[in-house]
Design a protein around this motif. Structure first.
Motif, mmCIF file in Angstrom:
data_model
loop_
_atom_site.group_PDB
_atom_site.id
_atom_site.type_symbol
_atom_site.label_atom_id
_atom_site.label_comp_id
_atom_site.label_asym_id
_atom_site.label_seq_id
_atom_site.Cartn_x
_atom_site.Cartn_y
_atom_site.Cartn_z
ATOM 1 N N GLY A 1 0.819 -1.204 0.000
ATOM 2 C CA GLY A 1 0.000 0.000 0.000
ATOM 3 C C GLY A 1 0.854 1.256 0.000
ATOM 4 N N GLY A 2 0.386 2.280 -0.742
ATOM 5 C CA GLY A 2 1.180 3.483 -0.971
ATOM 6 C C GLY A 2 1.749 4.117 0.282
ATOM 7 N N ALA A 3 0.924 4.297 1.327
ATOM 8 C CA ALA A 3 1.394 4.990 2.525
ATOM 9 C C ALA A 3 2.579 4.249 3.130
ATOM 10 N N VAL B 1 4.446 1.688 1.672
ATOM 11 C CA VAL B 1 5.563 1.549 0.730
ATOM 12 C C VAL B 1 6.446 2.797 0.797
ATOM 13 N N GLY B 2 5.817 3.972 0.879
ATOM 14 C CA GLY B 2 6.586 5.222 0.947
ATOM 15 C C GLY B 2 7.467 5.294 2.181
ATOM 16 N N GLN B 3 6.956 4.865 3.333
ATOM 17 C CA GLN B 3 7.752 4.919 4.564
ATOM 18 C C GLN B 3 8.900 3.906 4.546
ATOM 19 N N ALA C 1 10.332 2.906 1.863
ATOM 20 C CA ALA C 1 11.279 3.455 0.885
ATOM 21 C C ALA C 1 12.178 4.506 1.531
ATOM 22 N N ILE C 2 11.599 5.375 2.362
ATOM 23 C CA ILE C 2 12.406 6.401 3.059
ATOM 24 C C ILE C 2 13.550 5.733 3.824
ATOM 25 N N ILE D 1 16.063 3.944 1.241
ATOM 26 C CA ILE D 1 16.860 4.886 0.426
ATOM 27 C C ILE D 1 17.921 5.561 1.295
ATOM 28 N N SER D 2 17.552 5.981 2.508
ATOM 29 C CA SER D 2 18.541 6.622 3.392
ATOM 30 C C SER D 2 19.666 5.665 3.720
ATOM 31 N N VAL E 1 16.602 0.961 -4.822
ATOM 32 C CA VAL E 1 15.379 0.668 -4.080
ATOM 33 C C VAL E 1 14.193 0.881 -5.009
ATOM 34 N N THR F 1 10.069 0.209 -6.120
ATOM 35 C CA THR F 1 8.790 0.087 -5.412
ATOM 36 C C THR F 1 7.626 0.003 -6.385
ATOM 37 N N PRO G 1 3.292 0.476 -5.652
ATOM 38 C CA PRO G 1 2.086 0.447 -4.827
ATOM 39 C C PRO G 1 0.994 -0.328 -5.556
ATOM 40 N N GLY H 1 14.404 10.290 -1.230
ATOM 41 C CA GLY H 1 13.346 9.758 -0.366
ATOM 42 C C GLY H 1 12.081 10.596 -0.416
ATOM 43 N N ILE I 1 8.364 9.539 -1.872
ATOM 44 C CA ILE I 1 7.101 9.635 -1.121
ATOM 45 C C ILE I 1 5.992 10.199 -2.024
ATOM 46 N N ILE J 1 5.275 7.646 -5.051
ATOM 47 C CA ILE J 1 4.609 6.400 -4.649
ATOM 48 C C ILE J 1 3.152 6.666 -4.282
ATOM 49 N N ASP K 1 0.057 5.117 -6.397
ATOM 50 C CA ASP K 1 -0.976 4.340 -5.710
ATOM 51 C C ASP K 1 -2.367 4.740 -6.218
ATOM 52 N N ASN L 1 -2.700 3.478 -9.847
ATOM 53 C CA ASN L 1 -2.714 2.019 -9.967
ATOM 54 C C ASN L 1 -4.049 1.447 -9.498
ATOM 55 N N VAL M 1 7.953 2.880 -9.059
ATOM 56 C CA VAL M 1 8.836 3.999 -8.727
ATOM 57 C C VAL M 1 10.163 3.428 -8.262
ATOM 58 N N ASP M 2 11.214 3.645 -9.045
ATOM 59 C CA ASP M 2 12.510 3.024 -8.782
ATOM 60 C C ASP M 2 13.547 4.088 -8.477
ATOM 61 N N THR M 3 14.402 3.841 -7.504
ATOM 62 C CA THR M 3 15.303 4.885 -7.021
ATOM 63 C C THR M 3 16.717 4.355 -6.817
ATOM 64 N N PRO N 1 20.116 6.128 -4.616
ATOM 65 C CA PRO N 1 20.869 7.238 -4.055
ATOM 66 C C PRO N 1 22.333 7.122 -4.472
#
Lengths: 219, 219
Positions: free
Chosen positions: A93-95, A97-99, A101-102, A105-106, A120, A122, A124, B98, B102, B105, B109, B112, B120-122, B124
């Motif tokens: 789920g988008g919410a 997946v975004g967290q 990813a944060i 990625i860091s 990384v 992703t 959704p 990141g 956010i 993604i 969502d 999709n 969404v591919d990243t 750093p």
């Protein structure tokens, strides 16, 4: 000269049979193709990107490829392994997946600065069937090393897909969520940011972290 | 029967020449290969995943592939286009990658859920040369549609790489940053979350958003 990996970006005419001709040339030179991707350019033209392990120098192979009738141009390029490296895949789920990813990625940033190559990736998605398909498809993705399932409820067909891909050697991390997926995963993590960090630590050669040595599987 | 796209996951013996044999069978059936990826399984075995446009029914092709000496097993699977769809690529410094992720993604969502397929591919990365290489490599990635450059300072070789990939048809969005990269991009966005959202809107068929119709290029 020792074996080496090279990337070749070839402009060719489009249509059936082109890849067969190119792979014939590469096989004659003893090249072991580790990756191919094909892109359509304008009408009647395609770009084919090969990654090849070669037992000898590249120049004779490149010269014969250039002389092939379907080839319109050719250049050597960096391999995806060198540029994008290992892949962490985050699905759900988008919410969430975004967290995840944060966090991933860091953490990848910190390792890539020290010479690692981790990306990384992703998607959704919603629904049991699309999620199960995505989980199964990860084992067909080049360079995928770990999968993070980021959602609030996953089970059924998704759980079966998780067990299949783990049997094929993929590391699977699940958020702590409702449904049977957490039971099927290698590792269960409650905080999505930490789940992303742990996924990267688990695949980074620059990290001192081994899933096998953990005393707990749920965090 | 009309032309169709199919995915085939083939287990084969490893080593040079295998792909040449398989592509020969596919070419004889008039199949146009749109993507291939190759994975090593255990020693001496490989898995090759093809996406093929076929002018006719798949069964005769599948039967001939199964009968090929190097093939140990075969199953039909979903294509990457159906599962992971179009790709947004985000490259740059971890903190900003990141935040763009956010936005992208969350927006992917929403599309999709309505039937789009956007991932969404990243990665750093730090340094002019690695970033320029990553930018150039995006045009070789399958299904990549838009690139977002997320950093605080990018110029020089990265700017030249941006101009090259735009000439090959890739959409490039840059954060508003120091250096010459923003001048070379299609679109410049100050808020990283909005940059991610706009990248997805620009490639989604479910969105009403067209870069060409914008009156401004800097936000």
């Amino acid at each position: 000269m020792a074996a080496q990996s090279i990337g070749i970006d070839v402009r060719t005419q489009g249509g059936p049979g082109v890849l067969h001709q190119l792979t014939g040339v590469i096989a004659r030179h003893g090249g072991d193709i580790t990756s191919v991707s094909i892109h359509e350019a304008e009408a009647g033209e395609a770009r084919v990107f090969f990654e090849i392990r070669l037992p000898a120098e590249a120049e004779p192979l490149l010269a014969e490829l250039r002389a092939t009738s379907v080839v319109r141009g050719l250049e050597t390029v960096e391999t995806f392994q060198r540029v994008f490296g290992k892949r962490i895949i985050i699905v759900g789920g988008g919410a969430q997946v975004g967290q995840v990813a944060i966090g991933a990625i860091s953490e990848a940033d910190r390792h890539n600065i020290r010479g690692e190559h981790i990306s990384v990736d992703t998607i959704p998605l919603v629904g049991e069937q699309p999620l199960a398909e995505a989980v199964r498809a990860v084992t067909r993705l080049p360079r995928a090393r770990a999968l993070v399932l980021a959602g609030a409820l996953m089970g059924g067909e998704i759980e079966r897909a998780v067990r299949e891909v783990r049997a094929r050697g993929l590391l699977v991390i699940s958020l702590n969520m409702a449904g049977s997926v957490p039971e099927a995963a290698d590792l269960v993590v409650t905080d999505p940011v930490q789940a992303g960090v742990m996924a990267v630590m688990a695949v980074a050669d620059t990290a001192k972290f081994s899933i096998e040595r953990l005393k707990r599987r749920v965090f």
